[in-house]
Design an enzyme around this catalytic site. Structure first.
Site: not given
Lengths: 219, 475
Positions: A117-118, A121-122, A142-144, A163
């Site tokens: 998600r931006s 990210g910001r 799994t998310l890194e 997302q």
């Protein structure tokens, strides 16, 4: 390549035929996770985290036969369980594995990309490095996570974290693919720790190559 | 008195206090105050022990008085240590934590308001223990610590401890046995009339057996022994009935599997009726009714339910068989006096006659207290229709679709779908497509267990989320 709209996604989520059904479950707030007019599903942070912890392992070398041979990649990780309502802090430059709250199951004709998600990210949070989800994938994703920013970030299970953009997969004849994966490392996977790096076939060939190389070096 | 003895006791108590602090900083599965209440009680004991150790250092005391105070301090240290040892496996790392919160919901819905904590052992064991420390601070008088007095006064005693197999040993579908343990907590609320005609037959048979054994017993003694054993056995049957009604066939499979694993004997003793009697009583409930649980199994799996489906080696009790009696009177820690053994041999027939009434009264109790917790044959049929094929395709039973609305699956659903998959679909579960390597049954079971744990975790998450949304809406 077609991207599915939220309306199309709703259709696939409620598909009666199991082999065509897209499973993203549970959607805690379907109305907000699948917004009308958009083309993605928001997914949330799950409860288990793996933090890379200091160990006596010097290097991750899956083909090593020496003292640094990795019997199990789980040696590298320390698990943390955070219940709903709790939080975990990811510090600047820290890396950790996390899971999606949702369990996913993709039919043979759909695949997805995980995109951060931006907003995160910001703040410097990179959500996924291995971004593609293949058709027939089943399991918790799994998310890194890596904090590239300069500020510690508090992460709460249940927060929207990424997302999914879902795409059609076509067979050579242009029709929806029906191919099933012969060997999937992560079929039904709910554990984050990677089980192996290379496939058995690749490892076998690599072992041969490494032996040959060593022999060549000695001669 | 010896200064070093006093210092040793204080040191031991301080180390225990550090351990309690470490545990208090840890994570416990579920959302309930049980673990922290229990730790607060242990801390209260430790603080009281430290008070005693300090008091023992008063130079104005006679040596005997000082030694007595030190003795009390040491006693408290030993008690705190043993309670900590029993508690130690309660953290999230040892217990299969996704299952704790749903089990707590069972307790809540059954009206068990007392604090509960779960503890894990590295063996296949399920047990409910309770600790009632209502007046515990009184004997310590002025030396009772404030922390002990506070926790004793503020806790709704007893605190229950449920022991389950640890993550390494436990398999989720077997956790249906916990329903039986909760049944013990409510069994006093289930009234069953024990004044039935079969009692006279039981007395005649008992008298005949006692005469054959040449055992002369005072009638009061006979009645007292009978009453004690009867109450204990009745508790077990009621707990079994609670297990059946809230966990369905999953309880039958899990209990029988557990009884088979836990010993090769008849299971009969002062505290428990024969295992085969319990199994038969449950099996009859699964096989009767329209629709029946057995019919649902036949429909979805093509499997006929048999009484020994998950316990083929269970010894079948018979009152005419001498082997159970010899086992009861055999020298050893569980040896019974001939009178008690004779009662244990004749009581099963009476309990068998009473079983329908036990189940009926338990059902009436549950219908009044928590009707939504009752798991019926129709529920099983619907769950297998919705989830069995899906589970075989790696989709765990997280949500159910009822009249177009998605809601979180109940724990009973997850357990029963899991058992159905284990009994009838394991060979197709997680099957690799043509040409791919075969999957080992043990690996399939492990995969199934993981998926069911995930189902329990995520359905609970959805449940919590909806509750918070509803609370937000009313706030």
């Amino acid at each position: 390549m077609t991207t599915l709209s939220s309306a199309a996604l709703r259709g696939r989520l409620s598909e009666k035929k199991l082999n065509k059904r897209l499973v993203v479950c549970p959607l805690l707030d379907a109305g907000n996770q699948l917004k009308a007019g958009q083309a993605s599903i928001d997914i949330r942070l799950g409860f288990e985290f793996c933090l890379v912890s200091p160990s006596s392992v010097g290097v991750v070398d899956e083909f090593s036969n020496g003292d640094d041979r990795l019997e199990s990649l789980s040696q590298l990780y320390r698990r943390e369980y955070v219940p709903l309502g709790g939080k975990i802090v990811i510090h600047p430059h820290q890396f950790m594995l996390a899971q999606t709250l949702e369990y996913l199951r993709f039919p043979p004709d759909l695949m997805a990309y995980v995109v951060g998600r931006s907003t995160w990210g910001r703040l410097g949070l990179i959500v996924a490095t291995a971004v593609g989800i293949h058709p027939n994938f089943a399991g918790s994703l799994t998310l890194e996570l890596r904090n590239l920013g300069e500020t510690p970030l508090a992460l709460y299970p249940g927060q929207v974290i990424a997302q999914l953009f879902v795409h059609d997969v076509r067979a050579p004849n242009g029709r929806p693919s029906t191919a099933l994966a012969p060997e999937t490392q992560y079929a039904g996977a709910v554990d984050m720790v990677p089980r192996r790096i290379s496939s058995a076939a690749t490892k076998g060939t690599m072992d041969q190559l490494i032996e040959r190389f060593k022999t060549y070096q000695k001669s | 008195m010896s200064v070093s003895a006093r210092h040793s006791a204080s040191f031991f108590l301080c180390r225990l206090r550090d351990e309690v602090q470490r545990l208090e900083d840890g994570q416990f599965p579920g959302h309930h105050p049980g673990p922290r209440k229990w730790l607060a009680f242990i801390k209260g004991l430790i603080d009281t022990g430290l008070n005693y150790a300090d008091a023992a250092g008063n130079r104005r005391l006679r040596p005997a008085q000082a030694n007595h105070l030190l003795y009390q301090a040491e006693d408290l240290a030993v008690e705190a240590y043993s309670l900590l040892a029993g508690f130690n496996a309660s953290e999230s790392t040892r217990i299969p934590h996704p299952v704790v919160a749903p089990l707590q919901r069972w307790a809540q819905r059954l009206g068990i308001e007392h604090p509960i904590f779960f503890s894990a052992e590295h063996e296949p064991v399920y047990e409910l223990a309770w600790y009632d420390k209502t007046d515990y601070s009184d004997p310590f008088g002025k030396l009772a610590s404030e922390s002990l007095k506070k926790v004793v006064a503020e806790t709704q005693w007893p605190i229950y401890r449920i022991t389950v197999p640890s993550k390494a040993m436990g398999m989720l579908p077997h956790f249906a046995v916990v329903a039986h343990e909760f049944g013990h907590a409510v069994s006093d609320d289930i009234f069953v009339d024990d004044n039935i005609p079969e009692y006279k037959k039981f007395r005649r048979r008992l008298d005949a057996r006692l005469a054959k054994l040449s055992v002369t017993a005072d009638p009061v003694e006979v009645f007292t022994s009978y009453s004690d054993i009867f109450k204990l056995w009745m508790d077990e049957l009621k707990a079994d009935a609670v297990g059946h009604y809230i966990a369905g066939p999953a309880f039958f499979f899990a209990l029988c599997g557990f009884l088979e694993l836990s010993g090769r004997g008849f299971g009969v003793g002062r505290t428990h009726p024969p295992s085969s009697l319990r199994r038969q009583a449950l099996f009859e409930k699964l096989s009767t009714g329209r629709p029946s649980f057995a019919a649902a199994y036949r429909k979805h799996l093509g499997i006929p339910l048999t009484v020994d489906i998950s316990s083929p080696n269970m010894a079948v009790f018979s009152r005419t068989d001498d082997e159970p009696f010899q086992g009861l009177v055999q020298p050893g820690p569980n040896q019974l006096a001939p009178l008690d053994a004779a009662i244990c041999m004749e009581l099963p027939a009476l309990m068998e006659a009473m079983a329908p009434a036990v189940f009926q009264e338990t059902l009436a109790f549950l219908r009044k207290r928590c009707p939504d917790l009752i798991y019926s044959a129709s529920d099983l049929d619907q769950d297998l229709s919705e989830h069995l094929d899906a589970l075989s395709a790696m989709v765990p039973p997280i949500e159910q679709n009822r009249k177009g609305k998605l809601s979180p699956c109940r724990l009973a659903t997850i357990l029963n779908v899991g058992w159905a998959a284990m009994l009838g679909r394991l060979s197709s579960f997680g099957d690799a497509p043509q040409g791919a390597p075969e999957v080992e049954p043990a690996d399939q079971l492990a995969k199934l267990h993981e998926l069911l744990l995930k189902a329990a975790e995520l359905s609970e998450a959805k449940q919590l989320w909806e509750e918070c949304q509803a609370a937000k809406g009313t706030a």
